[in-house]
Enzyme design. Structure first.
Site, mmCIF file in Angstrom:
data_model
loop_
_atom_site.group_PDB
_atom_site.id
_atom_site.type_symbol
_atom_site.label_atom_id
_atom_site.label_comp_id
_atom_site.label_asym_id
_atom_site.label_seq_id
_atom_site.Cartn_x
_atom_site.Cartn_y
_atom_site.Cartn_z
ATOM 1 N N GLY A 8 0.825 -1.218 0.000
ATOM 2 C CA GLY A 8 0.000 0.000 0.000
ATOM 3 C C GLY A 8 0.855 1.262 0.000
ATOM 4 N N GLY A 11 -0.722 4.723 -0.888
ATOM 5 C CA GLY A 11 -1.808 5.240 -0.057
ATOM 6 C C GLY A 11 -1.368 6.407 0.808
ATOM 7 N N GLN A 12 -2.303 6.942 1.566
ATOM 8 C CA GLN A 12 -2.010 8.143 2.361
ATOM 9 C C GLN A 12 -0.844 7.914 3.319
ATOM 10 O OE1 GLN A 12 -4.849 9.259 5.354
ATOM 11 N NE2 GLN A 12 -4.094 11.355 5.508
ATOM 12 N N TYR A 142 -16.204 -1.397 7.709
ATOM 13 C CA TYR A 142 -14.790 -1.101 7.999
ATOM 14 C C TYR A 142 -14.474 -1.446 9.452
ATOM 15 C CZ TYR A 142 -10.642 1.957 8.532
ATOM 16 O OH TYR A 142 -9.403 2.470 8.787
ATOM 17 N N LYS A 146 -12.025 -4.251 11.224
ATOM 18 C CA LYS A 146 -10.952 -3.876 12.153
ATOM 19 C C LYS A 146 -11.025 -4.737 13.421
ATOM 20 C CE LYS A 146 -8.749 -0.934 9.659
ATOM 21 N NZ LYS A 146 -7.528 -1.419 9.002
ATOM 22 N N ILE A 172 -6.046 10.608 10.248
ATOM 23 C CA ILE A 172 -4.674 11.064 9.973
ATOM 24 C C ILE A 172 -4.710 12.229 8.976
ATOM 25 C CG2 ILE A 172 -2.360 10.382 9.218
ATOM 26 C CD1 ILE A 172 -3.196 8.660 11.530
HETATM 27 N N1 SER Z 1 -9.633 7.657 8.879
HETATM 28 C C1 SER Z 1 -10.478 6.501 8.916
HETATM 29 C C2 SER Z 1 -11.787 6.760 8.314
HETATM 30 O O1 SER Z 1 -12.258 7.872 8.428
HETATM 31 C C3 SER Z 1 -10.638 6.017 10.319
HETATM 32 O O2 SER Z 1 -9.725 5.026 10.571
HETATM 33 O O3 SER Z 1 -12.380 5.887 7.773
#
Ligand code: SER
Length: 313
Positions: A8, A11-12, A142, A146, A172
């Site tokens: 990845g 990615g960011q 999501y 997790k 982030i």
């Molecule tokens: N930055 C992520 C989101 O907003 C959270 O882990 O989905």
């Protein structure tokens, strides 16, 4: 950590993790794995890159063997809002990708970093100063991946001795590569719009306080937990730096751009934000491996604006 693979890399977080790892461990020792998107030039020009799709276990294993990889940072994932639009794909990428990485790690004695998130929490979790051990009943796909992923990591550690380490990242904030498909993404968008247009329409309500972190702190935490002699938690550590609402970050940006204006048009992501904590108790990370953040809201805002202006001007 002698030979590192980052899955990845476009990615960011991967975009900033790869250069930081190369700086510390040597350009030739950090392989940038990418799949759909090509990493930035800085990564392309400073070391090896390989196509790595975590869903292709054989392909992953080939790269591991080719470079004699002993450490994997598995950063490929669908985020919260993207996951609500395509729950099947989120399950597939987030769960089966992780399972492949853990299986390859088990067979090749590889240390693994895998990110969890504040999305592991849900509406029944205490929202202020959320403890390490608490209710985990997320209502997004999501978040489900997790929680399941945390349990899978813990299982692979206990059953097979895989040295897997994990952090529950807050939102982030960064300027090199945009996040995609997250609920906390507004806190990145707002900086771009402040500079480019002087106004921003926020998809969350003005008082939607969420835990956040500036990228240099996130990268430091990610490398530090992997370098720690030992860790006690094998599900995932709570990790925190700052918490703020859209209104608070707007006011902070306004100190630098006085004409900046904002309006609020909450969409489906507000419901996701409502289910997440406002602040996180990360005292175990601070105690177990000396985690410490550097950036508060003011310092982050100043740094974001200086760097973004250089990019956008
Ligand atoms: N930055 C992520 C989101 O907003 C959270 O882990 O989905």
């Amino acid at each position: 950590m002698k030979k590192i693979l980052v899955i990845g890399s476009a990615g960011q977080i991967g975009t900033e993790l790869v250069p930081a790892l190369r700086k510390e461990f040597g350009n030739e020792n950090v392989i940038a794995g990418y799949h759909n998107k090509i990493p930035i030039d800085e990564i392309k020009n400073s070391g090896s890159m390989e196509i790595v799709n975590a869903l292709d276990k054989q392909g992953l294993e080939n790269v591991v063997k080719k470079y004699n990889i002993d450490t994997i940072f598995h950063m490929a994932s669908l985020l919260s809002a993207a996951g609500e639009k395509n729950p099947d794909l989120a399950w597939d990428v987030n769960m089966n990708g992780l399972k492949n990485v853990l299986d390859v790690a088990k067979e090749n004695k590889i240390q693994v970093f895998w990110p969890s998130s504040i999305a592991a929490f849900g509406p029944t979790t205490p929202r202020e100063n959320t403890p390490q051990t608490t209710v985990l009943e997320p209502n997004t796909m999501y978040g489900v991946t997790k929680v399941a992923g945390e349990l899978l990591c813990n299982y692979y550690f206990n059953k097979y001795g895989v040295d897997v380490r994990s952090l529950r990242y807050p939102g982030i904030i960064s300027y090199k590569t945009l996040p995609g498909g997250g609920t906390t993404d507004y806190a990145v968008d707002i900086f771009f719009k402040a500079i480019q247009e002087g106004k921003y329409t926020c998809f969350l309500k003005e008082d939607a306080t969420l835990p956040m972190m500036y990228m240099p702190d996130a990268v430091k935490a990610t490398i530090d937990i992997m370098k720690a002699d030992s860790v006690k938690i094998r599900t995932s550590y709570n990790l925190a730096a700052i918490s703020f609402s859209p209104e608070e970050i707007f006011n902070e940006i306004k100190k630098h751009i006085p004409d900046f204006i904002i309006d609020y048009v909450p969409d489906f992501r507000q419901k996701i934000a409502d289910s997440w904590p406002k602040s996180i108790d990360d005292s175990l990370a601070r105690k177990d491996w000396n985690w410490k953040h550097t950036y508060d809201l003011a310092k982050m805002t100043e740094d974001m604006l200086i760097n973004l202006k250089k990019i956008l001007d």
